[in-house]
Every structure is written in C-alpha cells, then in structure tokens.
Design a protein around this motif. Structure first.
Motif, PDB file in Angstrom:
ATOM      1  N   PRO B 251       0.820  -1.229   0.000  1.00  0.00           N
ATOM      2  CA  PRO B 251       0.000   0.000   0.000  1.00  0.00           C
ATOM      3  C   PRO B 251       0.845   1.267   0.000  1.00  0.00           C
ATOM      4  O   PRO B 251       0.510   2.244  -0.686  1.00  0.00           O
ATOM      5  N   VAL B 252       1.945   1.249   0.736  1.00  0.00           N
ATOM      6  CA  VAL B 252       2.797   2.438   0.816  1.00  0.00           C
ATOM      7  C   VAL B 252       3.432   2.714  -0.538  1.00  0.00           C
ATOM      8  O   VAL B 252       3.474   3.862  -1.004  1.00  0.00           O
ATOM      9  N   ILE B 253       3.899   1.656  -1.187  1.00  0.00           N
ATOM     10  CA  ILE B 253       4.558   1.839  -2.491  1.00  0.00           C
ATOM     11  C   ILE B 253       3.550   2.330  -3.529  1.00  0.00           C
ATOM     12  O   ILE B 253       3.818   3.278  -4.276  1.00  0.00           O
ATOM     13  N   VAL B 254       2.375   1.704  -3.552  1.00  0.00           N
ATOM     14  CA  VAL B 254       1.345   2.120  -4.512  1.00  0.00           C
ATOM     15  C   VAL B 254       0.960   3.580  -4.256  1.00  0.00           C
ATOM     16  O   VAL B 254       0.893   4.399  -5.175  1.00  0.00           O
ATOM     17  N   ALA B 256       2.697   5.859  -2.789  1.00  0.00           N
ATOM     18  CA  ALA B 256       3.812   6.755  -3.117  1.00  0.00           C
ATOM     19  C   ALA B 256       3.935   6.946  -4.628  1.00  0.00           C
ATOM     20  O   ALA B 256       4.211   8.058  -5.097  1.00  0.00           O
ATOM     21  N   ILE B 257       3.706   5.877  -5.400  1.00  0.00           N
ATOM     22  CA  ILE B 257       3.817   5.995  -6.859  1.00  0.00           C
ATOM     23  C   ILE B 257       2.698   6.891  -7.392  1.00  0.00           C
ATOM     24  O   ILE B 257       2.922   7.783  -8.212  1.00  0.00           O
ATOM     25  N   MET B 259       1.098   9.170  -5.868  1.00  0.00           N
ATOM     26  CA  MET B 259       1.249  10.562  -5.424  1.00  0.00           C
ATOM     27  C   MET B 259       2.663  11.094  -5.685  1.00  0.00           C
ATOM     28  O   MET B 259       3.091  12.054  -5.033  1.00  0.00           O
ATOM     29  N   GLN B 260       3.361  10.461  -6.602  1.00  0.00           N
ATOM     30  CA  GLN B 260       4.782  10.754  -6.802  1.00  0.00           C
ATOM     31  C   GLN B 260       5.081  12.249  -7.000  1.00  0.00           C
ATOM     32  O   GLN B 260       5.976  12.810  -6.388  1.00  0.00           O
ATOM     33  N   LYS B 261       4.269  12.901  -7.850  1.00  0.00           N
ATOM     34  CA  LYS B 261       4.603  14.297  -8.171  1.00  0.00           C
ATOM     35  C   LYS B 261       4.451  15.199  -6.939  1.00  0.00           C
ATOM     36  O   LYS B 261       5.211  16.131  -6.736  1.00  0.00           O
ATOM     37  N   TYR B 262       3.466  14.864  -6.086  1.00  0.00           N
ATOM     38  CA  TYR B 262       3.285  15.667  -4.874  1.00  0.00           C
ATOM     39  C   TYR B 262       4.413  15.390  -3.877  1.00  0.00           C
ATOM     40  O   TYR B 262       4.853  16.273  -3.157  1.00  0.00           O
ATOM     41  N   LEU B 263       4.820  14.131  -3.869  1.00  0.00           N
ATOM     42  CA  LEU B 263       5.879  13.728  -2.936  1.00  0.00           C
ATOM     43  C   LEU B 263       7.181  14.469  -3.251  1.00  0.00           C
ATOM     44  O   LEU B 263       7.846  15.006  -2.370  1.00  0.00           O
TER      45      LEU B 263
END
Lengths: 428, 273
Positions: B251-254, B256-257, B259-263
């Motif tokens: 779940p964390v990886i999904v 993070a992917i 929301m990548q641009k916000y991260l």
C-alpha cells in the motif's frame, strides 16, 4: 525424526475427528458458571504454541468463557509482562512465562496448589504426571505453585548424519563428551562446512552454552554460603573451552549468533553439530525448511541437560480469577496436552511422552522423557536471572572474540555477578 | 564523435541499470522470500530460480490472523492522517498568513518532533493504562497525530507561504470571512501540499512500531507488530515474513507511486525560494 507432510495432515485430521467426542466430553465436564466472561491470555508468537490457541475454541464452547490472545514476539514478552504487572495494569488474566522469570513475577501470580479446591469442576492437576524436578523448577517459588509446565524443553546436541558418514564416523552414535564433540568437529570442518554451530553472540543461547559446559565441568552456580561461584576452576575451564576449542570450529559470523542463526546453520548443513531445543525440531524435520530433515541424530549434552521450557500462570489480580484458574487446569490437563502435542506443542506430561501413538509420530519423545527424568538442571535460580545471563554472554562473547583472555572473562563474570547481587541486596 | 556519444550513453544507461538493481535488490529479495520455501531462502549460494508457492500467505492468514493486524493498521493510519491534515492545515495557514506569535509556537511544536519516542513511551503507557485506554485505536491515533503534527505544520507552512498574501487581503476586502478565505481560497490552492503532507504522514504512521508494540495487546496491534512475531525462539518463519512484508509495503509503495509528483514537490519545497 522426519515428519512427512502427509503425517502432519493425518495428525491434524485425526485431531479433528478425535476432537468431536472430546469436545462433547469437555462440554459435559467443565462447569459453565463463568460463561460470558473473557480471559486475556498473554502468549508468544512461537509456532509451538499455535496448538494451544487452536484448542482454545473447545474451551470456549465448553465453558462459555471467551479467550483473547495477545501473541507477542519472544523477545518482547518479558518487557510486556513486567510492564503490565509492575505498572499495575493487570491486562492479562493468564500468562505464559519462561521459568527464569518466576522469582520476579511470583508475587503477582496466584498460587495454583489449591486450584482443585478453589474451582470445583476444574480438571485435576495430576502433578505426579510431571517429573518432580520439572514442577519444582518450572513453577514453585517459596512453596507456592505459581506456574504449571505447558511446554517442556530440554537441550540436546544434534549431529548431521551425512556429514558424520562422510568423515567415517558412525552416523548412529553421537558424541559422549565435549572433548569428543571438538575432536569430531575438527575433522568435520572442511571448506564451507564447520564442526560446531557455536552461538557466541550476546544473546541467551551463548549463556545456555556457557551453562551446559559449566555444569559439564562440574561447576555449580552458588557455593555453600550462597555466593555466586562463576569464576572458579570450572568457570575458567568453560571460558577456555568456548574460546579455544569450540570457537575455531564454528562458522564465521557466529560471534553474533543466537538461536535462529544456530538453527539456520544446522538446517543448511553449514554446521554439522549443534545445540538444539525440541521446539526447533519441527523446523528441522520439515524438508521444505531443512536440508537435514530426517538425517540428524540427537543426544543429551555431556554432563546433563539444561531445562528450557514454558509455564502457564494466573494473575493474582485477575478479575476472573477462578475462570482463569480453570482455563489453566484445562490447558494443562492430560486430554488437552495430548491434543496440543498432536499439533506440535512439546508436552511436559510424562504420560503423554510415553503415549505410543505420539511416540510413533514424534520419535524423539523417549529421549526427551529420559532427559526430563534424568540428570537435568535449570538456569541460575535467582531473581533477575536474566541480568546474570547478560553477564555470562557478554563475557563469553568477549573471550570468543579474543577481546579478553578466558581467565579474565571468568574473573570479570564473577566480579560482575557478585557486585550485581550485592547491589540488589541478594547478598549480604 | 558519434561513437563516443553512443558509448557514453550506453555506459550511463548501464550505470543506472546497476544502481536500480542495487536499490531494488532488497525489495526483490523480500518478494521472493514471500513465495519461496524457507530452504530456498536459506541456501547458499542464493537461489533465484525456485518453485513459487503461497505457503507464507496461507500461514499468515490462516494461522496468525494477519488480516486483523492489517485492518488495524488501515484504521489507525487513515484516521491519524485525516486528523493530522485537519489540524495542521489551519495551523499552518494561521502561522503563515495571520498575525500570530507564530515563530515561538513553531519552535515549541518542534520539540515534540525532537523527543525520541522511546523516552516517552513508558509515561504514555502509564497514562493510557490509568485512563483505561490501552489497546485501543484512539490512543494510537492520538499519539501518531501528536508526533507527526509538527512535521505536517512545518511542511504545510512552506506550501501556504507560496500563496501570495494579497490574495487573502483582496478576499477580505471583498467581504470574505477568515474561515471562508481559508476554506474557499487557500485550501484549494494548497491542495498539492495537503496531498504531499498526507503521503508523508501516512507513511510515517503506517510504519510506526514502538508505540504500537507497547500500547497494544490483542485488540489494536498493527501490521508491523505481526512481522516481529514471525521471528521466534524456535525458528524464523521466512515465508511468513516475506509475505507479510510484501503486504505491508505494497500500500505504501502504490500510494507513493500514485502521489509521486506531490511527494517530490514536498521534498523539494522551499529549496528554490
């Protein structure tokens, strides 16, 4: 030694079939006057205890008492239990515990010696079905019975039969002395194979090894005056043996080893002889987990066996005291122990260790029985024993790592133990 | 010249492939552990080709009740994340755009971030025990919120600082209330920051271990606690560890992917001001 998957499935299936009449019998026998109450049980996440959780449903069905299990990792149980008891929270009605802790937690535990009188209808304890030494070591403190044996464990020396055969040793005959373990170990050490899986890390199995050797060399924890006697002749001999004899034939990295690494080393045939507890046999006998499944032998350690194992006790401040006592009586009753043994919990009752059907399924039972009723001894019997274990493995580790001479390590162990016991008021 | 450029590009590509493999190796190994027999995990040299099975997954779901831990993790993490964002957003806005004694407050709340959890876990345990709140969701939610709130306020403050104060002033002059300015103007403009902050606090709460270990028993333990239990005194359940680790990290990886641009924006916020 080898447990086939089919045998295991058959065992579990037969347990299920046998469970039907037993369950109805249990339902008739156990009183339901505590129905509706809930018991919180603190147990460990060890696979050997899964059977004790599985059979809990039958207890609930028979008594109407709900069971809630808190399964914690073995390394965290001590802190969790001590915090709960000393903090006055008393979240747990029933707790599993290793007997090394009994002196510290005894004031918080109920006396079970009058259980049958206190809880009419509870299964009888039948204490003469245990080795007397086991009841004494696992559960008694100042003539109070604060725990009952729920899992009997006793240390063994294992050897890899294939490796023995390859080096010309009789694969059916194990070593009879520590010196023989070393002599064979030297010949067995060859390339990526090592003679003895010595756990020399700063962890409990290092203290276990120290204790086994110490007893084997005639040492005793206390002198006649009750003062620790850990750095004398036997103590020095123990440190020398670990550092000079066992360490050179141990696999690399063993200075950080504890039980899991020791088990893995033997499972993968990296180490050819090792110390082991029956609780680990399920892993060793499973061909999907072990490359030595069915191809290892076992013998009691030279000089006697060290008792491990686990007890079950009742929190004296439990709000469901009698229900908790009944649960403990039921969990340690012969019928229940037989059922949990079938699914892999090493039993403590002598009658179960002699049960022909179980012996056929678990061929190591006779050896466990012999060890439990033979020359056995426990960990250092004192309050805060774990603190002295830390000193033991710190010093043994330092000797094996060549940070200290064995003589210095033995002397330091003695000094630290005396200072600790004096500081705590255990010595005058 | 052309050959040189091609060679250079190939070398750079190879280098990146190597770096990627290096970074992905632990995760790949973990995934393999979840599908292998333990003996395949332990064998030396390592075995990369093996007969996959679902034994580890079967074990964690049928024997250890791992689903209970996962559900607890979801409840606690989502609740804490929502609570943190709901509290941090107005705080960050006020500290950025309103005339408050913000600087002192900002320093004070940072203290909560600086105190190591291990130093306060026992007092928290005793307080929770006295209040009868041990082993409950809300005690974890409150503590996760308390520990992540300072970070969330600081991060969100950077986003609110990017919004020109003239916007607020114009809205006020047009008759907007402060609450309306915040809700209708500032929040939509800072939406990216809210998501980025949410991702960070979600990850922190999802992975939290110490407080969950000490403050929970049978009712509210979270998924990281379950993993610890697979290393026992009678052996390590390698398949179970791999399977549980895969389920916990997915779940964390999904998230993070997705929301990548916000991260990335959250990580670089303030670096070019």
């Amino acid at each position: 030694m080898y447990i086939k998957r089919r045998d295991f499935v058959l065992g579990v299936s037969s347990l299920g079939l046998a469970g039907l009449p037993l369950r109805s019998a249990a339902a008739q026998e156990l009183p339901r006057r505590y129905a509706g109450s809930t018991l919180n049980v603190l147990t460990r996440s060890t696979s050997a205890f899964e059977g004790t959780i599985q059979v809990g449903a039958q207890f609930t069905e028979a008594t109407g008492i709900k069971l809630q299990y808190t399964r914690v990792a073995p390394g965290d149980q001590y802190q969790k239990l001590m915090l709960d008891l000393t903090g006055g929270t008393h979240s747990f009605d029933v707790t599993y515990f290793v007997y090394q802790w009994k002196y510290e937690i005894a004031p918080y535990l109920a006396d079970l010696s009058t259980l049958e009188k206190d809880v009419p209808g509870a299964p009888p304890l039948v204490l003469n079905d245990y080795s007397p030494k086991l009841v004494e070591i696992y559960g008694k403190v100042d003539n109070r019975l604060v725990g009952l044996p729920i899992l009997a464990d006793v240390a063994f020396i294992l050897w890899n039969k294939d490796a023995y055969k390859a080096k010309g040793f009789d694969p059916e005959i194990g070593p009879k002395s520590w010196q023989e373990i070393v002599e064979r170990g030297k010949k067995l050490t060859d390339g990526k194979q090592f003679g003895y899986g010595l756990p020399a890390g700063k962890a409990i199995q290092c203290a276990v090894t120290w204790t086994l050797l110490y007893y084997g060399f005639g040492g005793r924890f206390f002198d006649a005056a009750g003062k620790p006697d850990l750095g004398g002749e036997a103590g020095i001999k123990t440190m020398r043996f670990m550092a000079n004899e066992l360490q050179p034939i141990a696999p690399p990295g063993n200075l950080a080893w504890d039980y899991n690494e020791m088990l893995t080393g033997f499972q993968t045939a990296q180490s050819t002889q090792t110390l082991m507890w029956p609780g680990g046999f399920a892993n060793l006998s499973d061909p999907t987990k072990s490359s030595v499944a069915g191809r290892y032998g076992m013998v009691s350690p030279p000089g006697g066996s060290l008792l491990g194992g686990t007890s079950i006790g009742v929190n004296a401040k439990s709000t469901n005291l009698d229900a908790a006592k009944m649960y403990v009586a039921w969990m340690t009753s012969k019928d229940t122990v037989r059922r949990t043994a079938l699914v892999g919990t090493p039993p403590a009752r002598l009658s179960i260790l002699q049960d022909p059907e179980l012996v056929q399924r678990f061929p190591h039972y006779p050896r466990v029985l012999a060890a439990l009723t033979g020359e056995t001894f426990g960990y250092i019997p004192m309050k805060e024993a774990e603190q002295v274990h830390i000193m033991m493995y710190d010093e043994a580790n330092a000797a094996c790592a060549k940070l200290k001479t064995p003589e210095q390590a033995a002397a330091d162990l003695q000094t630290k133990a005396v200072a600790f016991m004096t500081r705590r008021g255990y010595l005058r | 010249m052309y050959r040189y450029r091609t060679l250079r590009r190939s070398l750079v590509t190879l280098l990146w492939i190597g770096v990627s493999l290096f970074y992905l190796f632990p995760y790949t190994w973990m995934v393999m552990t979840g599908f292998r027999n333990p003996i395949d995990t332990l064998t030396m040299p390592p075995r990369f080709i093996f007969q996959p099975n679902l034994e580890g997954f079967r074990y964690i779901f049928t024997t250890t009740g791992f689903q209970h831990y996962l559900v607890n993790s979801i409840i606690v993490t989502v609740s804490a994340t929502v609570l943190i964002i709901a509290t941090a957003a107005p705080a960050a806005y006020a500290l950025t755009h309103l005339k408050t004694r913000g600087r002192a407050f900002l320093l004070v709340i940072l203290v909560a971030r600086m105190v190591p959890g291990v130093a306060v876990v026992i007092p928290f345990y005793l307080v929770a025990a006295k209040l009868g709140q041990l082993d409950t969701y809300h005690v974890l939610i409150l503590i996760f919120t308390a520990f992540n709130l300072p970070f969330a306020i600081w991060l969100l403050r950077s986003f609110f600082r990017e919004i020109h104060p003239e916007l607020r002033e114009a809205a006020i002059m047009d008759g907007c209330s402060e609450l309306r300015v915040f809700g209708r103007i500032m929040l939509p403009l800072a939406a990216g920051g809210l998501v980025a902050t949410g991702v960070f606090v979600f990850i922190a709460a999802w992975n939290e271990f110490l407080f969950a270990l000490v403050l929970t028993n049978s009712q509210a333990p979270t998924a990281p606690i379950a993993i610890l239990g697979f290393r026992t005194e009678y052996g390590t359940q390698w398949g179970a560890i791999g399977a549980a680790a895969l389920l916990i990290s997915t779940p964390v990886i999904v998230f993070a992917i997705v929301m990548q641009k916000y991260l990335v924006r959250g990580l670089t916020m303030g670096s070019i001001r």
